[in-house]
Design a protein around this motif. Structure first.
Motif, PDB file in Angstrom:
ATOM      1  N   PRO A  36       0.829  -1.202   0.000  1.00 59.89           N
ATOM      2  CA  PRO A  36       0.000   0.000   0.000  1.00 59.89           C
ATOM      3  C   PRO A  36       0.868   1.258   0.000  1.00 59.89           C
ATOM      4  O   PRO A  36       1.862   1.344   0.718  1.00 59.89           O
ATOM      5  N   GLY A  37       0.515   2.181  -0.858  1.00 60.95           N
ATOM      6  CA  GLY A  37       1.249   3.430  -0.978  1.00 60.95           C
ATOM      7  C   GLY A  37       2.327   3.438  -2.044  1.00 60.95           C
ATOM      8  O   GLY A  37       2.890   4.486  -2.340  1.00 60.95           O
ATOM      9  N   THR A  38       2.634   2.271  -2.633  1.00 57.95           N
ATOM     10  CA  THR A  38       3.614   2.229  -3.721  1.00 57.95           C
ATOM     11  C   THR A  38       3.114   3.098  -4.866  1.00 57.95           C
ATOM     12  O   THR A  38       1.953   3.020  -5.251  1.00 57.95           O
ATOM     13  N   ARG A  39       3.986   3.962  -5.400  1.00 55.99           N
ATOM     14  CA  ARG A  39       3.616   4.848  -6.514  1.00 55.99           C
ATOM     15  C   ARG A  39       4.046   4.196  -7.817  1.00 55.99           C
ATOM     16  O   ARG A  39       5.227   3.939  -8.035  1.00 55.99           O
ATOM     17  N   VAL A  40       3.054   3.951  -8.679  1.00 58.95           N
ATOM     18  CA  VAL A  40       3.292   3.226  -9.924  1.00 58.95           C
ATOM     19  C   VAL A  40       2.958   4.096 -11.129  1.00 58.95           C
ATOM     20  O   VAL A  40       1.909   4.735 -11.172  1.00 58.95           O
ATOM     21  N   LEU A  41       3.859   4.107 -12.090  1.00 58.32           N
ATOM     22  CA  LEU A  41       3.613   4.715 -13.392  1.00 58.32           C
ATOM     23  C   LEU A  41       3.314   3.575 -14.345  1.00 58.32           C
ATOM     24  O   LEU A  41       4.149   2.687 -14.544  1.00 58.32           O
ATOM     25  N   GLU A  42       2.106   3.568 -14.905  1.00 55.41           N
ATOM     26  CA  GLU A  42       1.736   2.529 -15.867  1.00 55.41           C
ATOM     27  C   GLU A  42       1.645   3.151 -17.252  1.00 55.41           C
ATOM     28  O   GLU A  42       0.893   4.102 -17.467  1.00 55.41           O
ATOM     29  N   ILE A  43       2.398   2.608 -18.173  1.00 49.87           N
ATOM     30  CA  ILE A  43       2.489   3.132 -19.534  1.00 49.87           C
ATOM     31  C   ILE A  43       1.634   2.278 -20.465  1.00 49.87           C
ATOM     32  O   ILE A  43       1.783   1.058 -20.498  1.00 49.87           O
ATOM     33  N   GLU A  44       0.740   2.930 -21.210  1.00 48.37           N
ATOM     34  CA  GLU A  44      -0.182   2.257 -22.134  1.00 48.37           C
ATOM     35  C   GLU A  44      -1.016   1.216 -21.402  1.00 48.37           C
ATOM     36  O   GLU A  44      -0.804   0.026 -21.498  1.00 48.37           O
ATOM     37  N   THR A  45      -2.020   1.703 -20.701  1.00 49.33           N
ATOM     38  CA  THR A  45      -2.847   0.870 -19.830  1.00 49.33           C
ATOM     39  C   THR A  45      -3.822  -0.025 -20.560  1.00 49.33           C
ATOM     40  O   THR A  45      -4.274  -1.018 -19.993  1.00 49.33           O
ATOM     41  N   GLY A  46      -4.181   0.344 -21.770  1.00 44.50           N
ATOM     42  CA  GLY A  46      -5.179  -0.459 -22.487  1.00 44.50           C
ATOM     43  C   GLY A  46      -6.486  -0.473 -21.726  1.00 44.50           C
ATOM     44  O   GLY A  46      -6.959   0.559 -21.259  1.00 44.50           O
ATOM     45  N   THR A  47      -7.050  -1.666 -21.544  1.00 49.10           N
ATOM     46  CA  THR A  47      -8.343  -1.782 -20.863  1.00 49.10           C
ATOM     47  C   THR A  47      -8.221  -1.806 -19.345  1.00 49.10           C
ATOM     48  O   THR A  47      -9.227  -1.886 -18.657  1.00 49.10           O
ATOM     49  N   GLY A  48      -7.010  -1.777 -18.836  1.00 51.62           N
ATOM     50  CA  GLY A  48      -6.809  -1.741 -17.393  1.00 51.62           C
ATOM     51  C   GLY A  48      -6.627  -3.098 -16.751  1.00 51.62           C
ATOM     52  O   GLY A  48      -6.770  -3.234 -15.532  1.00 51.62           O
ATOM     53  N   GLN A  49      -6.286  -4.106 -17.534  1.00 51.73           N
ATOM     54  CA  GLN A  49      -6.105  -5.447 -16.974  1.00 51.73           C
ATOM     55  C   GLN A  49      -4.965  -5.491 -15.963  1.00 51.73           C
ATOM     56  O   GLN A  49      -4.990  -6.309 -15.043  1.00 51.73           O
ATOM     57  N   MET A  50      -3.976  -4.639 -16.108  1.00 54.55           N
ATOM     58  CA  MET A  50      -2.895  -4.552 -15.136  1.00 54.55           C
ATOM     59  C   MET A  50      -3.239  -3.526 -14.063  1.00 54.55           C
ATOM     60  O   MET A  50      -2.881  -3.697 -12.898  1.00 54.55           O
ATOM     61  N   THR A  51      -3.951  -2.488 -14.446  1.00 51.99           N
ATOM     62  CA  THR A  51      -4.251  -1.392 -13.525  1.00 51.99           C
ATOM     63  C   THR A  51      -5.056  -1.872 -12.326  1.00 51.99           C
ATOM     64  O   THR A  51      -4.754  -1.512 -11.182  1.00 51.99           O
ATOM     65  N   ARG A  52      -6.073  -2.664 -12.579  1.00 53.68           N
ATOM     66  CA  ARG A  52      -6.946  -3.118 -11.488  1.00 53.68           C
ATOM     67  C   ARG A  52      -6.162  -3.900 -10.423  1.00 53.68           C
ATOM     68  O   ARG A  52      -6.285  -3.586  -9.231  1.00 53.68           O
ATOM     69  N   PRO A  53      -5.332  -4.885 -10.773  1.00 52.63           N
ATOM     70  CA  PRO A  53      -4.555  -5.572  -9.730  1.00 52.63           C
ATOM     71  C   PRO A  53      -3.591  -4.632  -8.995  1.00 52.63           C
ATOM     72  O   PRO A  53      -3.363  -4.802  -7.794  1.00 52.63           O
ATOM     73  N   LEU A  54      -3.053  -3.663  -9.711  1.00 57.17           N
ATOM     74  CA  LEU A  54      -2.171  -2.690  -9.053  1.00 57.17           C
ATOM     75  C   LEU A  54      -2.932  -1.918  -7.988  1.00 57.17           C
ATOM     76  O   LEU A  54      -2.466  -1.765  -6.857  1.00 57.17           O
ATOM     77  N   VAL A  55      -4.114  -1.432  -8.341  1.00 59.17           N
ATOM     78  CA  VAL A  55      -4.932  -0.651  -7.403  1.00 59.17           C
ATOM     79  C   VAL A  55      -5.426  -1.547  -6.269  1.00 59.17           C
ATOM     80  O   VAL A  55      -5.436  -1.139  -5.102  1.00 59.17           O
ATOM     81  N   ASP A  56      -5.814  -2.783  -6.604  1.00 60.56           N
ATOM     82  CA  ASP A  56      -6.272  -3.712  -5.575  1.00 60.56           C
ATOM     83  C   ASP A  56      -5.168  -4.005  -4.563  1.00 60.56           C
ATOM     84  O   ASP A  56      -5.455  -4.327  -3.408  1.00 60.56           O
ATOM     85  N   ALA A  57      -3.915  -3.894  -4.983  1.00 59.03           N
ATOM     86  CA  ALA A  57      -2.781  -4.117  -4.086  1.00 59.03           C
ATOM     87  C   ALA A  57      -2.501  -2.893  -3.218  1.00 59.03           C
ATOM     88  O   ALA A  57      -1.589  -2.899  -2.396  1.00 59.03           O
ATOM     89  N   GLY A  58      -3.273  -1.822  -3.415  1.00 56.89           N
ATOM     90  CA  GLY A  58      -3.123  -0.626  -2.583  1.00 56.89           C
ATOM     91  C   GLY A  58      -2.167   0.407  -3.145  1.00 56.89           C
ATOM     92  O   GLY A  58      -1.815   1.358  -2.455  1.00 56.89           O
ATOM     93  N   THR A  59      -1.768   0.241  -4.397  1.00 55.03           N
ATOM     94  CA  THR A  59      -0.855   1.213  -4.984  1.00 55.03           C
ATOM     95  C   THR A  59      -1.592   2.447  -5.476  1.00 55.03           C
ATOM     96  O   THR A  59      -2.807   2.432  -5.660  1.00 55.03           O
ATOM     97  N   SER A  60      -0.842   3.497  -5.721  1.00 56.60           N
ATOM     98  CA  SER A  60      -1.333   4.724  -6.334  1.00 56.60           C
ATOM     99  C   SER A  60      -0.813   4.720  -7.766  1.00 56.60           C
ATOM    100  O   SER A  60       0.395   4.667  -7.982  1.00 56.60           O
ATOM    101  N   VAL A  61      -1.719   4.757  -8.748  1.00 55.86           N
ATOM    102  CA  VAL A  61      -1.326   4.579 -10.142  1.00 55.86           C
ATOM    103  C   VAL A  61      -1.521   5.864 -10.946  1.00 55.86           C
ATOM    104  O   VAL A  61      -2.590   6.477 -10.902  1.00 55.86           O
ATOM    105  N   LEU A  62      -0.478   6.241 -11.670  1.00 57.26           N
ATOM    106  CA  LEU A  62      -0.586   7.263 -12.706  1.00 57.26           C
ATOM    107  C   LEU A  62      -0.540   6.502 -14.022  1.00 57.26           C
ATOM    108  O   LEU A  62       0.464   5.872 -14.353  1.00 57.26           O
ATOM    109  N   ALA A  63      -1.657   6.496 -14.738  1.00 57.53           N
ATOM    110  CA  ALA A  63      -1.801   5.721 -15.961  1.00 57.53           C
ATOM    111  C   ALA A  63      -1.731   6.648 -17.171  1.00 57.53           C
ATOM    112  O   ALA A  63      -2.444   7.650 -17.217  1.00 57.53           O
TER     113      ALA A  63
END
Length: 93
Positions: free
Chosen positions: A9-36
């Protein structure tokens, strides 16, 4: 692979080319903060809608040219297919 990156929780993640968010959702579910950053307008809009109220900021544009905030990130990920390179997968930098 995400577990091996030490996400917490609190990990800051930069996600490049998120598409439909298949990676984004697990990142957020893990408690991270995502800039997509997503090039496709309809994909960016879909991501905003699907993850409304979650710790995700979506920027629409080309990652190579879009201005990013002067933040630091703990992890940068890109989980897309690269047809020109003949590979796909998660690439953590």
């Amino acid at each position: 692979m995400l577990a091996e990156c030490g996400l917490r929780p609190g990990t800051r993640v930069l996600e490049i080319e998120t598409g439909t968010g298949q990676m984004t959702r697990p990142l957020v579910d893990a408690g991270t903060s995502v800039l997509a950053v997503e090039l496709g307008g309809w994909l960016a809009a879909r991501l905003r809608t699907n993850l409304a109220g979650r710790d995700v900021t979506v920027i629409e544009g080309d990652f190579a040219t879009v201005p990013l905030p002067d933040d630091t990130f703990d992890l940068a990920v890109c989980a897309i297919a690269f047809p020109q390179a003949g590979s796909c997968g998660v690439h953590a930098v």
